[in-house]
Motif scaffolding. Structure first.
Motif, PDB file in Angstrom:
ATOM      1  N   LEU A 124     137.776  71.313  -2.193  1.00  0.00           N
ATOM      2  CA  LEU A 124     138.686  72.275  -1.585  1.00  0.00           C
ATOM      3  C   LEU A 124     139.443  71.558  -0.468  1.00  0.00           C
ATOM      4  O   LEU A 124     138.953  70.586   0.112  1.00  0.00           O
ATOM      5  CB  LEU A 124     137.906  73.464  -1.038  1.00  0.00           C
ATOM      6  N   SER A 125     140.643  72.029  -0.144  1.00  0.00           N
ATOM      7  CA  SER A 125     141.454  71.321   0.841  1.00  0.00           C
ATOM      8  C   SER A 125     142.438  72.271   1.517  1.00  0.00           C
ATOM      9  O   SER A 125     142.499  73.461   1.192  1.00  0.00           O
ATOM     10  CB  SER A 125     142.219  70.171   0.160  1.00  0.00           C
ATOM     11  N   GLY A 126     143.212  71.720   2.438  1.00  0.00           N
ATOM     12  CA  GLY A 126     144.201  72.527   3.149  1.00  0.00           C
ATOM     13  C   GLY A 126     143.539  73.317   4.261  1.00  0.00           C
ATOM     14  O   GLY A 126     142.785  72.771   5.075  1.00  0.00           O
ATOM     15  N   GLU A 127     143.801  74.607   4.293  1.00  0.00           N
ATOM     16  CA  GLU A 127     143.177  75.493   5.272  1.00  0.00           C
ATOM     17  C   GLU A 127     141.951  76.138   4.641  1.00  0.00           C
ATOM     18  O   GLU A 127     142.061  76.798   3.606  1.00  0.00           O
ATOM     19  CB  GLU A 127     144.162  76.551   5.748  1.00  0.00           C
ATOM     20  N   VAL A 128     140.811  75.943   5.267  1.00  0.00           N
ATOM     21  CA  VAL A 128     139.534  76.337   4.674  1.00  0.00           C
ATOM     22  C   VAL A 128     138.720  77.154   5.683  1.00  0.00           C
ATOM     23  O   VAL A 128     138.681  76.818   6.871  1.00  0.00           O
ATOM     24  CB  VAL A 128     138.735  75.081   4.250  1.00  0.00           C
ATOM     25  N   GLU A 129     138.083  78.213   5.181  1.00  0.00           N
ATOM     26  CA  GLU A 129     137.182  79.014   6.015  1.00  0.00           C
ATOM     27  C   GLU A 129     135.748  78.792   5.542  1.00  0.00           C
ATOM     28  O   GLU A 129     135.496  78.762   4.335  1.00  0.00           O
ATOM     29  CB  GLU A 129     137.520  80.505   5.893  1.00  0.00           C
ATOM     30  N   ILE A 130     134.828  78.640   6.496  1.00  0.00           N
ATOM     31  CA  ILE A 130     133.425  78.510   6.121  1.00  0.00           C
ATOM     32  C   ILE A 130     132.579  79.488   6.949  1.00  0.00           C
ATOM     33  O   ILE A 130     132.902  79.802   8.093  1.00  0.00           O
ATOM     34  CB  ILE A 130     132.893  77.061   6.260  1.00  0.00           C
ATOM     35  N   ASP A 131     131.494  79.943   6.315  1.00  0.00           N
ATOM     36  CA  ASP A 131     130.621  80.915   6.966  1.00  0.00           C
ATOM     37  C   ASP A 131     129.323  81.000   6.174  1.00  0.00           C
ATOM     38  O   ASP A 131     129.260  80.568   5.022  1.00  0.00           O
ATOM     39  CB  ASP A 131     131.306  82.281   7.012  1.00  0.00           C
ATOM     40  N   GLU A 132     128.273  81.565   6.773  1.00  0.00           N
ATOM     41  CA  GLU A 132     127.030  81.812   6.052  1.00  0.00           C
ATOM     42  C   GLU A 132     126.755  83.311   6.051  1.00  0.00           C
ATOM     43  O   GLU A 132     127.245  84.046   6.896  1.00  0.00           O
ATOM     44  CB  GLU A 132     125.814  81.106   6.641  1.00  0.00           C
ATOM     45  N   SER A 133     125.957  83.707   5.060  1.00  0.00           N
ATOM     46  CA  SER A 133     125.540  85.101   4.979  1.00  0.00           C
ATOM     47  C   SER A 133     124.106  85.133   4.468  1.00  0.00           C
ATOM     48  O   SER A 133     123.555  84.106   4.052  1.00  0.00           O
ATOM     49  CB  SER A 133     126.475  85.892   4.055  1.00  0.00           C
ATOM     50  N   TYR A 134     123.510  86.333   4.469  1.00  0.00           N
ATOM     51  CA  TYR A 134     122.091  86.474   4.147  1.00  0.00           C
ATOM     52  C   TYR A 134     121.896  87.618   3.167  1.00  0.00           C
ATOM     53  O   TYR A 134     122.518  88.677   3.300  1.00  0.00           O
ATOM     54  CB  TYR A 134     121.284  86.708   5.432  1.00  0.00           C
ATOM     55  N   PHE A 135     121.043  87.388   2.181  1.00  0.00           N
ATOM     56  CA  PHE A 135     120.877  88.357   1.098  1.00  0.00           C
ATOM     57  C   PHE A 135     119.400  88.625   0.843  1.00  0.00           C
ATOM     58  O   PHE A 135     118.565  87.731   0.924  1.00  0.00           O
ATOM     59  CB  PHE A 135     121.515  87.829  -0.189  1.00  0.00           C
ATOM     60  N   GLY A 136     119.118  89.879   0.452  1.00  0.00           N
ATOM     61  CA  GLY A 136     117.782  90.249  -0.001  1.00  0.00           C
ATOM     62  C   GLY A 136     116.791  90.393   1.125  1.00  0.00           C
ATOM     63  O   GLY A 136     117.117  90.323   2.311  1.00  0.00           O
ATOM     64  N   GLY A 137     115.531  90.608   0.737  1.00  0.00           N
ATOM     65  CA  GLY A 137     114.467  90.721   1.717  1.00  0.00           C
ATOM     66  C   GLY A 137     114.493  92.022   2.482  1.00  0.00           C
ATOM     67  O   GLY A 137     115.405  92.841   2.355  1.00  0.00           O
ATOM     68  N   LYS A 138     113.472  92.210   3.266  1.00  0.00           N
ATOM     69  CA  LYS A 138     113.379  93.409   4.099  1.00  0.00           C
ATOM     70  C   LYS A 138     113.818  93.068   5.514  1.00  0.00           C
ATOM     71  O   LYS A 138     113.513  92.015   6.032  1.00  0.00           O
ATOM     72  CB  LYS A 138     111.942  93.935   4.099  1.00  0.00           C
ATOM     73  N   ARG A 139     114.503  93.998   6.112  1.00  0.00           N
ATOM     74  CA  ARG A 139     115.007  93.767   7.464  1.00  0.00           C
ATOM     75  C   ARG A 139     113.903  93.999   8.488  1.00  0.00           C
ATOM     76  O   ARG A 139     113.801  95.063   9.076  1.00  0.00           O
ATOM     77  CB  ARG A 139     116.199  94.677   7.756  1.00  0.00           C
ATOM     78  N   LYS A 140     113.050  92.997   8.654  1.00  0.00           N
ATOM     79  CA  LYS A 140     112.011  93.057   9.669  1.00  0.00           C
ATOM     80  C   LYS A 140     112.213  91.893  10.626  1.00  0.00           C
ATOM     81  O   LYS A 140     112.687  90.833  10.233  1.00  0.00           O
ATOM     82  CB  LYS A 140     110.625  92.972   9.027  1.00  0.00           C
ATOM     83  N   GLY A 141     111.830  92.094  11.850  1.00  0.00           N
ATOM     84  CA  GLY A 141     111.987  91.015  12.807  1.00  0.00           C
ATOM     85  C   GLY A 141     113.440  90.847  13.193  1.00  0.00           C
ATOM     86  O   GLY A 141     114.203  91.814  13.286  1.00  0.00           O
ATOM     87  N   SER A 142     113.854  89.598  13.406  1.00  0.00           N
ATOM     88  CA  SER A 142     115.213  89.323  13.866  1.00  0.00           C
ATOM     89  C   SER A 142     116.229  89.681  12.803  1.00  0.00           C
ATOM     90  O   SER A 142     115.954  89.657  11.615  1.00  0.00           O
ATOM     91  CB  SER A 142     115.341  87.837  14.224  1.00  0.00           C
TER      92      SER A 142
END
Length: 278
Positions: A124-142
């Motif tokens: 990929l090239s030019g103008e690029v956006e990067i990020d992370e995300s999170y999937f699944g599991g139970k929302r416990k703790g942080s």
């Protein structure tokens, strides 16, 4: 292809076989696949024979249909229902097939997509956006970054281009920079938020601008709304599956990457996958 045209093709097995052969889903053998002799011939409707080594093979050999004992016409219709995002528990009734058979077809389609997408090594090239995300599991703790029991996924989106996603073991600087180097051309302008794991991008030959989302979501061209829009797209579609196992998550993730990248030409693109599974 619209539904009327597809139904005409699916009206006979001969038409359906021709359709699949034209798209490379069914292979046309000019020589024996076992000994490579040229002296071959059709002996029954769906079988060929080599007159040198005496071996026989089905018209389905080396295709996604090799171990699917369903008519070609129903396979074509199943592919269309998959494209239209009709879930297997509904489409099996429309196709008059067992649920397990329809689920097997869908699984094979996702596996083909995974293989196809994984072979794409174009940077990929030019103008690029990067990020992370999170999937699944139970929302416990942080919550948010570092949320427990969740699968971290790293995403890279080329503006006016493709998106690429990958499951990662963590969101450390080492992991995210390594994935960026593998997928983005040096010299590209990368937009991120203020996450510290992106601190070293300039050192590796990238231009880098950040947006502080605690202040505002965009500052001119500095934003990551594109990749965040992709995360919303993925999460919305995953909801209808009512849970995906960790073992199968990669196939659903890559399916949605594929759908996003080829949304304007999904039919032809999927058949291209199916024609190149070997």
């Amino acid at each position: 292809m619209n539904l009327v045209e597809l139904l005409q093709i699916a009206s006979s097995e001969e038409k359906a076989e021709g359709f699949l052969r034209e798209r490379g889903v069914l292979k046309t053998f000019d020589s024996c696949p076992f000994c490579h002799a040229k002296n071959i011939g059709k002996i029954r409707r769906n079988f060929y024979k080599c007159y040198k080594c005496k071996k026989e093979w089905s018209v389905r050999k080396d295709s996604i249909l090799e171990d699917l004992k369903i008519p070609f016409s129903k396979f074509i219709l199943a592919v269309k229902l998959f494209i239209l995002e009709v879930p297997a528990h509904k489409s099996h009734k429309e196709l008059d097939l067992a649920y397990n058979t329809t689920h097997k077809i869908y699984t094979k389609l996702r596996q083909c997509i995974y293989k196809f997408v994984s072979k794409d090594d174009q940077l990929l090239s030019g103008e690029v956006e990067i990020d992370e995300s999170y999937f699944g599991g139970k929302r416990k703790g942080s919550r948010g970054r570092g949320a427990k029991n969740k699968i971290p996924v790293f995403g890279i989106l080329e503006r006016n281009g493709k998106v690429k996603v990958e499951i990662v073991k963590d969101v450390s600087a080492e992991t995210l920079l390594r994935e960026t180097i593998k997928k983005v051309k040096r010299g590209s302008l990368i937009y991120t938020d203020k996450f510290k794991s992106y601190d070293g991008l300039v050192m590796y030959g990238f231009k880098h601008e950040r947006i502080d989302k605690s202040v505002k979501f965009a500052n001119g061209k500095v934003y990551i709304n594109g990749i965040e829009g992709f995360w919303s797209y993925v999460k919305e579609r995953l909801l209808k599956f009512h849970g995906v196992s960790k073992d199968n998550f990669i196939y659903y993730l890559k399916e949605l990457e594929f759908r996003y990248n080829f949304m304007d030409n999904i039919d032809d693109s999927l058949y291209k996958c199916l024609g190149g599974i070997n």
